[in-house]
Design an enzyme around this catalytic site. Structure first.
Site, PDB file in Angstrom:
ATOM      1  N   HIS A  79     -14.600 -27.016  60.642  1.00 38.16           N
ATOM      2  CA  HIS A  79     -14.526 -28.645  60.206  1.00 38.16           C
ATOM      3  C   HIS A  79     -15.564 -28.561  58.892  1.00 38.16           C
ATOM      4  CE1 HIS A  79     -11.558 -30.006  63.014  1.00 38.16           C
ATOM      5  NE2 HIS A  79     -12.469 -29.974  63.857  1.00 38.16           N
ATOM      6  N   HIS A 110     -25.054 -30.976  58.931  1.00 43.69           N
ATOM      7  CA  HIS A 110     -23.755 -30.514  58.395  1.00 43.69           C
ATOM      8  C   HIS A 110     -23.342 -31.340  57.032  1.00 43.69           C
ATOM      9  CE1 HIS A 110     -22.802 -34.087  60.946  1.00 43.69           C
ATOM     10  NE2 HIS A 110     -22.081 -34.230  60.070  1.00 43.69           N
ATOM     11  N   HIS A 112     -20.357 -32.799  54.101  1.00 51.25           N
ATOM     12  CA  HIS A 112     -18.811 -33.291  53.807  1.00 51.25           C
ATOM     13  C   HIS A 112     -18.764 -33.306  52.548  1.00 51.25           C
ATOM     14  CE1 HIS A 112     -18.110 -35.119  58.089  1.00 51.25           C
ATOM     15  NE2 HIS A 112     -19.629 -35.191  57.842  1.00 51.25           N
ATOM     16  N   GLU A 122     -18.983 -39.056  52.603  1.00 48.62           N
ATOM     17  CA  GLU A 122     -18.423 -40.160  53.458  1.00 48.62           C
ATOM     18  C   GLU A 122     -18.789 -41.582  53.257  1.00 48.62           C
ATOM     19  OE1 GLU A 122     -16.699 -38.042  57.180  1.00 48.62           O
ATOM     20  OE2 GLU A 122     -18.768 -38.540  57.482  1.00 48.62           O
ATOM     21  N   HIS A 135     -25.513 -34.745  56.237  1.00 53.22           N
ATOM     22  CA  HIS A 135     -25.999 -35.554  57.774  1.00 53.22           C
ATOM     23  C   HIS A 135     -26.963 -34.729  58.673  1.00 53.22           C
ATOM     24  CE1 HIS A 135     -22.070 -37.953  57.470  1.00 53.22           C
ATOM     25  NE2 HIS A 135     -22.890 -38.465  56.632  1.00 53.22           N
ATOM     26  N   THR A 216     -18.662 -40.064  62.648  1.00 57.32           N
ATOM     27  CA  THR A 216     -17.598 -40.165  61.737  1.00 57.32           C
ATOM     28  C   THR A 216     -16.261 -39.090  61.926  1.00 57.32           C
ATOM     29  OG1 THR A 216     -18.553 -38.414  60.153  1.00 57.32           O
ATOM     30  CG2 THR A 216     -19.162 -40.779  59.832  1.00 57.32           C
ATOM     31  N   THR A 217     -16.531 -38.425  62.919  1.00 58.86           N
ATOM     32  CA  THR A 217     -15.387 -37.466  63.733  1.00 58.86           C
ATOM     33  C   THR A 217     -14.954 -38.066  65.065  1.00 58.86           C
ATOM     34  OG1 THR A 217     -17.096 -36.178  64.592  1.00 58.86           O
ATOM     35  CG2 THR A 217     -16.199 -35.688  62.152  1.00 58.86           C
TER      36      THR A 217
END
Length: 594
Positions: A79, A110, A112, A122, A135, A216-217
């Site tokens: 992801h 990680h 995004h 995000e 994040h 957020t997942t």
């Protein structure tokens, strides 16, 4: 569910599959079994204008700048790209202060990203999307283990950082991470990495926003104390592209790149977002014309910069009667440039954005504007200039889609308000004359000599010098109409708009002269020698290379002509040269007589 979150934090995806697109995509997350993705305190959010100031103490970040002993591994979890700290080393990188109720240990970070450089974050900032968001995930130490922390409402603290590609060049601090991505192209691949979390954060990170939210997942557990930082880090487009080249599949599976991996923003639903600074605009941000200070970002800090009567604009073609028109009843051709033939006394200074001349004898000399459709009498306060990188740009207004290399603004305040400061809050506060320039190597314009000769004295920001010996009339046209008996109507455009710099207040009656003034390329070049630094050697990056705002949407406004310009279309270009050609002709005739 707890096992899933624990594994997610450690970079091991063993739960039911989910994705960002397709049948398991973000729109279907709320339909998952045992999910929290449909609850009321979800993340990410858009950082709103309505913020609550809270006097949070400063963060204490321990170990972020010295992580060699943390045993870091970077991995592709299918992801995202994630950097994990070994479980027994997490207490060495810890977070406290910043309004947090306790100490939090760092577990991983990680990223995004999006399909292009205009999306990917995000969280968004007042609607502004960024191409990358990082994040850093922490768990609260008092709960002994991550598993215990996941049971508590404040179990996790996540720091969010935005990245921008606006600044040119690679970010060298990111190089170890970017280079490592080649080693984790496929899902479940991992590699050792030597990097400090501090290197991945912006140099300054003093201002931030705080709210309570969720992962957020999936399963979107509402256990996160979110801190989203105001300060941006940078990444080049080439570096960012390396993230998009990661695969969401293992090496032996059918391959699909992780083209994007962000969840859309969720509704606040009554939640308050806090900020740790009192000012409307944080002191760490200053408006400018390039990069993250540029005009595109002004609306994020000055709400009026997104209004529906903004300036500058493109002056429409005179044949477009739906956008521009001549109405004789407006009497625009009666505009009087009162006492524009009086010598100016003033102070020229470099304010870090432009060269400005504050006119000290404007009020005492009754120098200003009247009639011509204005809502009263206006007094001159100052004039300043806008220019671009080269001869193809620089003017703020464009005329029939043509940009000019320089534009001068002569700013007037309504006389009854007594000053520019007193006029800005008023809807009819200001009247500004806009003059565009063209260059011609054969046309030396002596009317600008007094100003241009002073520019070397104000090459540094905050430098000031007295200036006099010129009139406003000669800066526009020797034939400019002073009153009913002196001068001619020089054609112009009129519309209602705003300041072209923050706070972009929509209080300006604009008068944009139709015909350009001519100067030489050498005269123009002196403006481009002005710097935005206060002292020291001036390098190419210290020069004010451009200081114009792009044109804004005309929307439903009408631009009025001071005459029927359709009758002038065939003679405009020639007429703009007449004053200079007459001057040159008279000079040659005098020489001949001598």
């Amino acid at each position: 569910m707890k096992l899933f979150i624990l594994c997610l934090l450690c970079g091991i995806s063993q739960a039911a599959e989910w994705s960002y697109a397709g049948e398991n995509g973000v729109e279907y997350w709320p339909n998952r079994k045992d999910t929290m993705c449909d609850l009321r305190e979800q993340s990410p959010i858009d950082i709103p204008w309505d913020l609550v100031y809270t006097d949070f103490d400063a963060f204490t970040m321990t170990g972020y700048d010295n992580m060699q002993a943390s045993g870091l591994k970077v991995k592709n979890n299918g992801h995202t790209a994630q950097i994990d700290i070994l479980p027994d080393k997490q207490s060495s990188t810890r977070l406290s202060g910043g309004g947090l109720n306790g100490t939090y240990y760092a577990a991983q970070l990680h990223f995004h990203w999006g399909r292009n450089d205009h999306e990917g974050s995000e969280h968004t900032f007042r609607g502004q999307k960024y191409p990358l968001e990082m994040h850093i995930v922490h768990w609260k130490s008092e709960y002994s283990t991550i598993s215990d922390a996941l049971k508590e409402r404040d179990g996790l603290a996540v720091l969010g950082f935005f990245f921008t590609t606006e600044e040119a060049g690679d970010n060298e601090n990111l190089k170890p991470l970017i280079d490592s991505l080649d080693n984790i192209a496929f899902k479940d691949q991992n590699a050792a990495i030597t990097i400090d979390f501090d290197d991945l954060m912006p140099t300054t990170h003093s201002h931030y926003y705080r709210y309570m939210g969720s992962l957020t997942t999936p399963e979107c557990n509402q256990i996160v104390v979110w801190t989203v930082f105001e300060n941006l880090n940078t990444i080049s487009s080439a570096q960012l592209q390396k993230f998009r080249e990661l695969y969401e599949n293992t090496e032996n599976e059918q391959r699909h790149h992780i083209a994007w991996n962000y969840r859309p923003t969720q509704e606040l639903l009554g939640r308050k977002v806090h900020k740790n600074f009192q000012e409307d605009v944080p002191s760490s941000w200053h408006w400018g014309y390039e990069g993250t200070e540029g005009a595109h970002y002004w609306k994020n800090y000055y709400q009026t910069c997104s209004g529906n009567q903004q300036s500058p604009i493109n002056i429409p073609e005179v044949t477009d009667m739906t956008r521009t028109k001549f109405e004789a009843s407006k009497n625009l051709d009666t505009l009087e440039f009162t006492n524009y033939d009086i010598n100016i006394d003033g102070e020229i200074h470099n304010n870090g954005h432009t060269v400005q001349i504050d006119i000290s004898n404007g009020y005492s000399g009754n120098i200003g504007l009247k009639k011509g459709g204005l809502m009263g009498d206006y007094t001159v306060g100052q004039l300043h200039f806008h220019w671009g990188h080269d001869g193809s740009e620089g003017s703020e207004h464009t005329i029939e889609n043509m940009a000019y290399p320089l534009e001068m603004h002569i700013v007037h305040y309504k006389t009854e308000y007594r000053s520019i400061t007193g006029a800005v809050p008023k809807p009819d506060g200001l009247a500004v004359i806009g003059v565009v320039f063209k260059t011609d190597a054969k046309i030396v314009n002596p009317n600008y000599s007094k100003i241009i000769d002073k520019l070397p004295d104000v090459k540094y920001k905050n430098a000031r010098s007295q200036i006099t010996g010129f009139t406003l009339r000669e800066l526009i046209s020797d034939n400019l109409r002073l009153n009913e008996t002196n001068g001619l109507h020089i054609p112009f455009y009129r519309y209602m708009g705003g300041l072209t710099t923050p706070p972009c207040a929509q209080v300006v009656t604009w008068t944009v002269m139709k015909n350009p003034v001519y100067i030489t390329p050498e005269q123009l070049a002196v403006f481009r020698s002005i710097s935005h630094i206060t002292s020291g050697p001036i390098g190419s990056h210290d020069i004010i290379k451009k200081n114009y705002r792009p044109v804004q949407n005309l929307a439903d406004r009408i631009v009025y002509q001071s005459g029927n310009f359709k009758d002038l279309m065939d003679v405009d270009t020639a007429s703009s040269l007449i004053p200079s050609m007459l001057t040159i002709g008279a000079f040659l005739f005098t020489v001949f007589l001598l």
